[in-house]
Design a protein around this motif. Structure first.
Motif, mmCIF file in Angstrom:
data_model
loop_
_atom_site.group_PDB
_atom_site.id
_atom_site.type_symbol
_atom_site.label_atom_id
_atom_site.label_comp_id
_atom_site.label_asym_id
_atom_site.label_seq_id
_atom_site.Cartn_x
_atom_site.Cartn_y
_atom_site.Cartn_z
ATOM 1 N N HIS A 35 0.834 -1.209 0.000
ATOM 2 C CA HIS A 35 0.000 0.000 0.000
ATOM 3 C C HIS A 35 0.867 1.256 0.000
ATOM 4 O O HIS A 35 0.574 2.216 -0.730
ATOM 5 C CB HIS A 35 -0.937 0.018 1.207
ATOM 6 C CG HIS A 35 -1.619 1.328 1.376
ATOM 7 N ND1 HIS A 35 -2.656 1.731 0.565
ATOM 8 C CD2 HIS A 35 -1.397 2.347 2.232
ATOM 9 C CE1 HIS A 35 -3.043 2.947 0.917
ATOM 10 N NE2 HIS A 35 -2.290 3.342 1.934
ATOM 11 N N ASP A 36 1.928 1.247 0.800
ATOM 12 C CA ASP A 36 2.798 2.424 0.857
ATOM 13 C C ASP A 36 3.451 2.698 -0.507
ATOM 14 O O ASP A 36 3.630 3.849 -0.888
ATOM 15 C CB ASP A 36 3.884 2.258 1.921
ATOM 16 C CG ASP A 36 3.330 2.324 3.341
ATOM 17 O OD1 ASP A 36 2.147 2.691 3.516
ATOM 18 O OD2 ASP A 36 4.089 1.992 4.280
ATOM 19 N N ALA A 37 3.785 1.626 -1.235
ATOM 20 C CA ALA A 37 4.418 1.783 -2.547
ATOM 21 C C ALA A 37 3.400 2.139 -3.628
ATOM 22 O O ALA A 37 3.704 2.923 -4.523
ATOM 23 C CB ALA A 37 5.164 0.505 -2.935
ATOM 24 N N ARG A 38 2.198 1.548 -3.553
ATOM 25 C CA ARG A 38 1.190 1.752 -4.602
ATOM 26 C C ARG A 38 -0.206 1.927 -3.992
ATOM 27 O O ARG A 38 -1.075 1.066 -4.124
ATOM 28 C CB ARG A 38 1.178 0.549 -5.564
ATOM 29 C CG ARG A 38 2.375 0.392 -6.463
ATOM 30 C CD ARG A 38 2.593 1.559 -7.439
ATOM 31 N NE ARG A 38 1.471 1.849 -8.299
ATOM 32 C CZ ARG A 38 1.299 1.371 -9.534
ATOM 33 N NH1 ARG A 38 2.206 0.570 -10.058
ATOM 34 N NH2 ARG A 38 0.248 1.700 -10.246
ATOM 35 N N PRO A 39 -0.447 3.063 -3.337
ATOM 36 C CA PRO A 39 -1.779 3.288 -2.752
ATOM 37 C C PRO A 39 -2.885 3.398 -3.799
ATOM 38 O O PRO A 39 -4.061 3.287 -3.462
ATOM 39 C CB PRO A 39 -1.617 4.590 -1.965
ATOM 40 C CG PRO A 39 -0.441 5.268 -2.590
ATOM 41 C CD PRO A 39 0.462 4.169 -3.091
#
Length: 165
Positions: A35-39
């Protein structure tokens, strides 16, 4: 190894239903990294498998699911693998592959060598199964995982491209 991390006595064993609470916790950690990389793709607070899906996965004959357990037999890492086989395929040569679906080490013991131990166990399992290779996917933006796998000797096989509309 991270400074301050105590050396653990690790045992690799088959993942069991009793490991599900620890597996869920680690699945949440993996989901946060994604999630942090690709929200724009991954939901907040989500995870790849729920409790029932884990029960099904752990019982599946075509999967090889292992945990790294500490001295108290608590799962502190896992590796979920699937056997894939091409046989009489119109394009591909006959071969068996071990696909690593997921690998995670609990945040509290990450960088302590447990990932390498689990990966080595998966390699030995793959050889026993007569596999030609091991494959896995790494999401763009998960740079730590990419470096880890490259350090283990894995290299790029193919790329998935995207265009956001």
């Amino acid at each position: 190894m991270k400074e301050g991390i105590k050396l653990l006595k690790i045992t690799v064993r088959k993942a069991l239903e009793r490991d599900i609470p620890e597996l869920i916790s680690m699945l949440m950690q993996v989901a946060k990294v994604h999630h942090d990389a690709r929200p724009d793709i991954f939901k907040t607070g989500s995870k790849k498998y729920d409790e029932q899906e884990l029960r099904t996965l752990l019982a599946d004959e075509l999967t090889a699911n292992f945990v790294a357990a500490d001295e108290s037999d608590t799962a502190v890492g896992y590796i979920f693998c699937m056997l894939h086989e091409y046989k009489n395929h119109f394009l591909m040569r006959d071969c068996k592959t071990l696909y690593i679906d997921d690998l995670c080490i609990d945040n509290t013991v990450r960088s302590s060598g447990i990932g390498r131990i689990l990966y080595s166990h998966a390699c030995a399992f793959a050889k026993l199964q007569g596999c030609y290779n091991i494959t896995l996917n790494v999401w763009a933006g998960n740079d730590n995982a990419l470096k880890f796998y490259e350090h283990l000797g894995l290299f790029e096989q193919k790329r998935t491209m995207e265009m956001i509309l």
